[in-house]
Design a protein around this motif. Sequence first.
Motif, short mmCIF file in Angstrom:
data_model
loop_
_atom_site.label_atom_id
_atom_site.label_comp_id
_atom_site.label_asym_id
_atom_site.label_seq_id
_atom_site.Cartn_x
_atom_site.Cartn_y
_atom_site.Cartn_z
N PRO A 68 0.84 -1.20 0.00
CA PRO A 68 0.00 0.00 0.00
C PRO A 68 0.88 1.26 0.00
N ARG A 69 0.64 2.16 -0.94
CA ARG A 69 1.46 3.38 -1.08
C ARG A 69 1.24 4.28 0.14
N ILE A 70 2.33 4.72 0.71
CA ILE A 70 2.26 5.72 1.77
C ILE A 70 3.13 6.91 1.39
N ASN A 71 2.84 8.03 2.03
CA ASN A 71 3.64 9.23 1.82
C ASN A 71 4.85 9.20 2.73
N VAL A 72 5.95 9.74 2.24
CA VAL A 72 7.16 9.94 3.04
C VAL A 72 7.38 11.45 3.05
N HIS A 73 7.13 12.06 4.21
CA HIS A 73 7.29 13.51 4.35
C HIS A 73 8.61 13.78 5.06
N ILE A 74 9.50 14.49 4.38
CA ILE A 74 10.79 14.85 4.98
C ILE A 74 10.87 16.37 5.02
N PHE A 75 10.75 16.90 6.21
CA PHE A 75 10.78 18.34 6.41
C PHE A 75 12.22 18.83 6.51
N LYS A 76 12.43 20.08 6.14
CA LYS A 76 13.76 20.66 6.16
C LYS A 76 14.25 20.88 7.59
N THR A 77 13.34 21.19 8.51
CA THR A 77 13.73 21.49 9.90
C THR A 77 12.82 20.79 10.89
N ARG A 78 13.31 20.69 12.10
CA ARG A 78 12.52 20.12 13.19
C ARG A 78 11.28 20.97 13.47
N ASP A 79 11.44 22.29 13.44
CA ASP A 79 10.30 23.18 13.68
C ASP A 79 9.18 22.93 12.68
N GLU A 80 9.54 22.76 11.40
CA GLU A 80 8.52 22.46 10.39
C GLU A 80 7.86 21.12 10.66
N TYR A 81 8.66 20.13 11.02
CA TYR A 81 8.12 18.80 11.34
C TYR A 81 7.10 18.91 12.46
N LEU A 82 7.45 19.65 13.52
CA LEU A 82 6.56 19.74 14.68
C LEU A 82 5.30 20.55 14.40
N THR A 83 5.37 21.55 13.53
CA THR A 83 4.20 22.39 13.26
C THR A 83 3.39 21.93 12.06
N LEU A 84 4.03 21.34 11.05
CA LEU A 84 3.33 20.96 9.83
C LEU A 84 3.06 19.47 9.71
N GLY A 85 3.70 18.66 10.54
CA GLY A 85 3.51 17.22 10.48
C GLY A 85 2.10 16.82 10.87
N GLN A 86 1.68 15.63 10.43
CA GLN A 86 0.34 15.14 10.73
C GLN A 86 0.21 14.85 12.22
N GLY A 87 -0.87 15.24 12.79
CA GLY A 87 -1.12 14.92 14.19
C GLY A 87 -1.44 16.10 15.08
#
Length: 172
Positions: A68-87
């Motif tokens: 099953p295809r899943i997305n792989v999201h790789i953010f440039k910074t930790r801040d982006e990961y924490l604010t833009l990541g799913q959840g």
Amino acid sequence: AGADPEWVAAEDAKHAAWKEAWSADTGNYRIVTNAGYLVLKTAGIAMEQMNLAYRRFFRYKLDGDPTPRINVHIFKTRDEYLTLGQGPPVKWSGGHFTGDAVETYVAGGGKDPVRSTDSIRSMYETLFHEAAHQFVSLTGDGVPGWLNEAYASFFEGTVILSNGSVRWNQVN
């Protein structure tokens, strides 16, 4: 991929914001990143190599049918990961598996963390850990949480050699 450094730099600037992130489909994944063309291309190759390794390890779809295809999201910074990541992601995490995506970021400091070997290595350790959770979820519901985490931790030490072979069970 035959791209010259000037083209990469110009295109990376166009894809630096998450809304304009790079996106590419592979056989089993959709890679989305604003961390640069290098990350986009290497992540696609690495995830497909790991997909083959996970299949062997978990004895799942050895016939080669797509997972099953899943997305792989790789953010440039930790801040982006924490604010833009799913959840959104929990603050103590370096990455997570959401059921339909694996998310992490390129860690590190300095002027250009995306080009740092340690930053990229750390990102792949986390990515391979989180992507292993997908395969644990595909093999059945009977896996206790501690074993799911143990399987994922096992893959943190995975190394992909220049000839494309995957060496697992390395020290992470």
